[in-house]
Design a protein around this motif. Sequence first.
Motif, PDB file in Angstrom:
ATOM      1  N   ASP A 299      12.963  42.506 -22.458  1.00 19.83           N
ATOM      2  CA  ASP A 299      13.615  41.845 -21.332  1.00 19.83           C
ATOM      3  C   ASP A 299      13.346  40.352 -21.432  1.00 19.83           C
ATOM      4  O   ASP A 299      12.198  39.927 -21.506  1.00 19.83           O
ATOM      5  CB  ASP A 299      13.092  42.380 -19.998  1.00 19.83           C
ATOM      6  CG  ASP A 299      13.571  43.788 -19.718  1.00 19.83           C
ATOM      7  OD1 ASP A 299      14.693  44.127 -20.162  1.00 19.83           O
ATOM      8  OD2 ASP A 299      12.847  44.546 -19.059  1.00 19.83           O
ATOM      9  N   ILE A 300      14.410  39.569 -21.440  1.00 21.37           N
ATOM     10  CA  ILE A 300      14.325  38.119 -21.545  1.00 21.37           C
ATOM     11  C   ILE A 300      14.623  37.532 -20.164  1.00 21.37           C
ATOM     12  O   ILE A 300      15.590  37.920 -19.509  1.00 21.37           O
ATOM     13  CB  ILE A 300      15.363  37.582 -22.559  1.00 21.37           C
ATOM     14  CG1 ILE A 300      15.259  38.304 -23.906  1.00 21.37           C
ATOM     15  CG2 ILE A 300      15.265  36.068 -22.690  1.00 21.37           C
ATOM     16  CD1 ILE A 300      14.021  38.002 -24.690  1.00 21.37           C
ATOM     17  N   VAL A 301      13.804  36.583 -19.738  1.00 24.08           N
ATOM     18  CA  VAL A 301      13.984  35.955 -18.430  1.00 24.08           C
ATOM     19  C   VAL A 301      14.860  34.709 -18.578  1.00 24.08           C
ATOM     20  O   VAL A 301      14.584  33.838 -19.407  1.00 24.08           O
ATOM     21  CB  VAL A 301      12.623  35.580 -17.808  1.00 24.08           C
ATOM     22  CG1 VAL A 301      12.817  34.845 -16.487  1.00 24.08           C
ATOM     23  CG2 VAL A 301      11.775  36.828 -17.605  1.00 24.08           C
ATOM     24  N   LEU A 302      15.920  34.664 -17.766  1.00 25.97           N
ATOM     25  CA  LEU A 302      16.839  33.528 -17.743  1.00 25.97           C
ATOM     26  C   LEU A 302      17.104  33.139 -16.299  1.00 25.97           C
ATOM     27  O   LEU A 302      17.034  33.969 -15.394  1.00 25.97           O
ATOM     28  CB  LEU A 302      18.186  33.900 -18.368  1.00 25.97           C
ATOM     29  CG  LEU A 302      18.235  34.233 -19.850  1.00 25.97           C
ATOM     30  CD1 LEU A 302      19.628  34.716 -20.215  1.00 25.97           C
ATOM     31  CD2 LEU A 302      17.875  33.022 -20.664  1.00 25.97           C
ATOM     32  N   GLY A 303      17.478  31.897 -16.096  1.00 26.23           N
ATOM     33  CA  GLY A 303      17.935  31.450 -14.793  1.00 26.23           C
ATOM     34  C   GLY A 303      19.445  31.313 -14.817  1.00 26.23           C
ATOM     35  O   GLY A 303      20.007  30.804 -15.779  1.00 26.23           O
ATOM     36  N   LEU A 304      20.101  31.807 -13.793  1.00 25.80           N
ATOM     37  CA  LEU A 304      21.554  31.689 -13.680  1.00 25.80           C
ATOM     38  C   LEU A 304      21.863  30.751 -12.527  1.00 25.80           C
ATOM     39  O   LEU A 304      21.467  31.015 -11.380  1.00 25.80           O
ATOM     40  CB  LEU A 304      22.192  33.055 -13.425  1.00 25.80           C
ATOM     41  CG  LEU A 304      21.879  34.158 -14.435  1.00 25.80           C
ATOM     42  CD1 LEU A 304      22.528  35.460 -13.995  1.00 25.80           C
ATOM     43  CD2 LEU A 304      22.342  33.762 -15.824  1.00 25.80           C
ATOM     44  N   LEU A 305      22.546  29.672 -12.806  1.00 25.43           N
ATOM     45  CA  LEU A 305      22.900  28.709 -11.772  1.00 25.43           C
ATOM     46  C   LEU A 305      24.062  29.256 -10.950  1.00 25.43           C
ATOM     47  O   LEU A 305      25.062  29.717 -11.512  1.00 25.43           O
ATOM     48  CB  LEU A 305      23.286  27.377 -12.428  1.00 25.43           C
ATOM     49  CG  LEU A 305      23.631  26.225 -11.510  1.00 25.43           C
ATOM     50  CD1 LEU A 305      22.489  25.902 -10.563  1.00 25.43           C
ATOM     51  CD2 LEU A 305      24.007  25.007 -12.339  1.00 25.43           C
ATOM     52  N   ALA A 306      23.926  29.237  -9.636  1.00 27.40           N
ATOM     53  CA  ALA A 306      24.974  29.725  -8.736  1.00 27.40           C
ATOM     54  C   ALA A 306      25.264  28.669  -7.676  1.00 27.40           C
ATOM     55  O   ALA A 306      24.385  27.892  -7.303  1.00 27.40           O
ATOM     56  CB  ALA A 306      24.540  31.028  -8.066  1.00 27.40           C
ATOM     57  N   ASP A 307      26.508  28.646  -7.212  1.00 28.90           N
ATOM     58  CA  ASP A 307      26.881  27.719  -6.139  1.00 28.90           C
ATOM     59  C   ASP A 307      26.147  28.060  -4.851  1.00 28.90           C
ATOM     60  O   ASP A 307      25.749  27.174  -4.103  1.00 28.90           O
ATOM     61  CB  ASP A 307      28.387  27.790  -5.879  1.00 28.90           C
ATOM     62  CG  ASP A 307      29.204  27.111  -6.962  1.00 28.90           C
ATOM     63  OD1 ASP A 307      28.781  26.068  -7.474  1.00 28.90           O
ATOM     64  OD2 ASP A 307      30.278  27.648  -7.301  1.00 28.90           O
ATOM     65  N   ALA A 308      25.982  29.355  -4.583  1.00 32.43           N
ATOM     66  CA  ALA A 308      25.300  29.818  -3.370  1.00 32.43           C
ATOM     67  C   ALA A 308      25.022  31.306  -3.514  1.00 32.43           C
ATOM     68  O   ALA A 308      25.659  31.989  -4.313  1.00 32.43           O
ATOM     69  CB  ALA A 308      26.168  29.573  -2.141  1.00 32.43           C
ATOM     70  N   ILE A 309      24.074  31.782  -2.732  1.00 35.59           N
ATOM     71  CA  ILE A 309      23.771  33.215  -2.698  1.00 35.59           C
ATOM     72  C   ILE A 309      24.624  33.857  -1.607  1.00 35.59           C
ATOM     73  O   ILE A 309      24.820  33.272  -0.544  1.00 35.59           O
ATOM     74  CB  ILE A 309      22.269  33.431  -2.414  1.00 35.59           C
ATOM     75  CG1 ILE A 309      21.442  32.959  -3.598  1.00 35.59           C
ATOM     76  CG2 ILE A 309      21.964  34.897  -2.108  1.00 35.59           C
ATOM     77  CD1 ILE A 309      21.706  33.683  -4.900  1.00 35.59           C
ATOM     78  N   GLY A 310      25.103  35.046  -1.876  1.00 37.63           N
ATOM     79  CA  GLY A 310      25.914  35.777  -0.909  1.00 37.63           C
ATOM     80  C   GLY A 310      25.065  36.712  -0.082  1.00 37.63           C
ATOM     81  O   GLY A 310      24.419  36.300   0.863  1.00 37.63           O
TER      82      GLY A 310
END
Length: 176
Positions: free
Chosen positions: A91-102
Amino acid sequence: MSEENSAATQYLSFILAGEEYALGILRVKEIIEYDTVTRVPGAPAWVRGVFNLRGSVVPVVDLTVKLGLPPIQLTRRSCIVVVEVRQGNEDIVLGLLADAIGQVIELGPEDVAPPPAFGTQVHVEYLLGMGRVGTARKFILLLDIDKVLSGQEVLSATALRAPPGEDTERTTGKVA
């Protein structure tokens, strides 16, 4: 048990380019406010940079660029969804950029329709399906994060290291 076969599965929804997408919540480690991301020269266009997560260097992927959408404009609601992407047995940890959380949504198998062959802004192979939420007629696109980024792309993103003293990007002063 896979996410597709369970009786009911929880998803975390988030906004990208005005559309609502979701990931299986078991893939989400945490959500953090967008703060400091260090740009890395030579990184693919879909890698926004890297950030420090409790001493670990974590690449930040701009999913809008990866999906062929306009890049995210940072706002006060911009955030990073920290996820685990399965690569082989690791399992590789990545950050995903999002405009906002729903929101966190729970979908049973009857609430998930197969992805359409046309009409979505993203490649069909990136989708697990389309989630029907409540009685609303709106669908949420369910992303298969293991397919959005190929194994080679994940490896190249995780190999990134911030050069010392390089350019950093903060939300402060760049809020749209």
